[in-house]
Write an enzyme that holds these catalytic residues in place. Sequence first.
Site, short mmCIF file in Angstrom:
data_model
loop_
_atom_site.label_atom_id
_atom_site.label_comp_id
_atom_site.label_asym_id
_atom_site.label_seq_id
_atom_site.Cartn_x
_atom_site.Cartn_y
_atom_site.Cartn_z
N HIS A 66 0.85 -1.19 0.00
CA HIS A 66 0.00 0.00 0.00
C HIS A 66 0.88 1.24 0.00
O HIS A 66 1.89 1.29 0.73
CB HIS A 66 -0.89 -0.02 1.25
CG HIS A 66 -1.72 1.21 1.43
ND1 HIS A 66 -1.49 2.14 2.43
CD2 HIS A 66 -2.79 1.67 0.74
CE1 HIS A 66 -2.39 3.11 2.34
NE2 HIS A 66 -3.19 2.85 1.33
N ASN A 67 0.53 2.24 -0.82
CA ASN A 67 1.32 3.48 -0.89
C ASN A 67 2.81 3.18 -0.88
O ASN A 67 3.57 3.64 -0.04
CB ASN A 67 0.96 4.41 0.28
CG ASN A 67 -0.41 5.05 0.11
OD1 ASN A 67 -1.06 4.89 -0.93
ND2 ASN A 67 -0.88 5.75 1.12
N GLU A 96 1.54 0.12 -5.44
CA GLU A 96 0.61 1.24 -5.61
C GLU A 96 1.37 2.51 -5.99
O GLU A 96 2.42 2.81 -5.43
CB GLU A 96 -0.18 1.49 -4.32
CG GLU A 96 -1.27 2.53 -4.52
CD GLU A 96 -2.15 2.73 -3.30
OE1 GLU A 96 -3.24 3.30 -3.47
OE2 GLU A 96 -1.75 2.34 -2.19
N ASP A 98 0.48 6.54 -6.62
CA ASP A 98 -0.45 7.68 -6.63
C ASP A 98 0.09 8.74 -7.59
O ASP A 98 1.16 9.31 -7.35
CB ASP A 98 -0.56 8.30 -5.22
CG ASP A 98 -1.41 7.44 -4.30
OD1 ASP A 98 -1.64 6.26 -4.62
OD2 ASP A 98 -1.83 7.94 -3.24
N HIS A 111 1.60 11.30 -1.77
CA HIS A 111 0.30 11.13 -1.13
C HIS A 111 -0.43 12.47 -1.21
O HIS A 111 -0.11 13.39 -0.47
CB HIS A 111 0.46 10.66 0.32
CG HIS A 111 -0.74 9.95 0.84
ND1 HIS A 111 -1.01 9.81 2.17
CD2 HIS A 111 -1.76 9.33 0.19
CE1 HIS A 111 -2.14 9.13 2.33
NE2 HIS A 111 -2.60 8.84 1.14
N GLU A 145 -3.33 4.98 -8.72
CA GLU A 145 -4.40 5.82 -8.20
C GLU A 145 -4.21 7.15 -8.92
O GLU A 145 -3.31 7.92 -8.63
CB GLU A 145 -4.28 5.99 -6.68
CG GLU A 145 -5.55 6.58 -6.11
CD GLU A 145 -5.43 6.91 -4.64
OE1 GLU A 145 -5.84 8.02 -4.27
OE2 GLU A 145 -4.88 6.09 -3.89
#
Length: 512
Positions: A66-67, A96, A98, A111, A145
């Site tokens: 995640h992230n 992931e 973003d 983020h 994302e």
Amino acid sequence: MSKTIASEIIQKYEPIEEAKKTHQMTIEGFIRYMNSDDCLLFKKGCAHVYHDMTHPLSDYFISTSHNTYLISGQLIGPSDLWGYASALVKGCRCLEIDCWNGSQNEPVVYHGHTLTSKILFKTVIQVINKYAFMASDYPVVLSLENHCSPQQQEIIANNLQSILGDTLLSDVLEKFPNELPSPEALKFKILVKNKKIGTIEETVERIGSDKHGQIVEYEEDEEDEDDEDDSKEHINSPIVKESKEKETRKVKIALELSDLVIYTKAERFKGFHHAQLYQKFNENNSIGELLARKLSKQKAREFISHTNSFITRIYPKATRTDSSNYIPQEFWNVGCQMVALNFQTPGLPMDLQNGKFLDNGGCGYLLKPEILRNPKLNFSPNEFKEYNPTTLSIRLISGFQLPLAYRNDPLVLIEIYGIPDDQTKQQTHAVRRNAFSPRWNETFTFTIHAPEMALVRFVAETQSTIGSNEFLGQYTLPLLCMDKGYRTIPLFSKTGDNLDPASLFVYVWYHE
């Protein structure tokens, strides 16, 4: 043990030539043997890829971060390329990213709406390209994302194609036009997970055509997939249906990026019934941890039926600003393939993650047990009917050179993680003032109802008279990867470093 095997062991580990010649072993030779890799608790066979890798992707647990770009908290601190390199080296197969608009038409990764630093999207892809297949030959999924404008989405598509080249999967595999391919069929391929417009067939028809500047617009619910408030999510409840309609927003997607999404189309989760009626084989859902927890408790069988067909990713709730993790086991129990964790945060959840994915050669893909793949078995982790219980016995004999602590009164906990009925822990007494060679000689027996789901965690601690015990080291592995007999257990620090020569010595046996 056969005479041939015994003779091989003597030849390999006995240091005294006279003993070797007479096929005997001295104490020195025996100690060398017991401290060797041949006597580790982890089965040698599990250190290689041995699962059937020809099932569809939805039949596998997939190591997921995640992230991935963060190396500390979610609100402040650095975004770092090392997050991607280190996750890939650990066998992670779903990363992931973003993506946000950057200056000079260069998309950046960070983020969003926080003080975390920014890194260029193209340098992230360069690092992924370098490290993608160092630990495993099996496919890597880039979970985008995407918050970029159509113009910068085109830059993203160009970066992916120019940097990744032939490793980027941008067309349907001939043998898998309308079903998910297998990890085997996707070896050395990188897949893009993102929103997609239209069908795979339409994408195939457009291959080779000029899509520059072509933008498709559609409407979706206002809240963002990874920032939604889990507490407001619903489980198809009639109360929600009576509430006011959600506001929608217009989303613009560049066709160049959309067409790079083949088997991993991001699709909002609208409930199990909706998915059963309308979801396509190549559509994947992301579900927040709070909703996923409710569903796993209230609708476990429907959840398992869903994960039988569709790749499902679980992500941490937004309030985990310190990058803490949930316990992944509860979501593996209902067959969720991509259980995303903050790899930079040490502790129990990452111990379970690392221990589980030791199996199958550490390749990042584990074939789910049949109880999670065969709908006819009607399995639910919460209402478990015994069909294959295993009795596990472990004699915790001794320890060797445990890390020194403020108080050297070591004890060992043995913890079982699996379906709720199997969750348990037992512990030894504390040995006073001896971390160098503590002896416990205690036997523990567990009845494990779903052995194929169970992880065993050994934790060495030193007893504290005030407050909680001090952690010394741990080792986690799947129950079915444990070798029987006299075995050595290596210990690892909180951050996952090997504490060699610190170890535990045990005798293990289990039977159905």
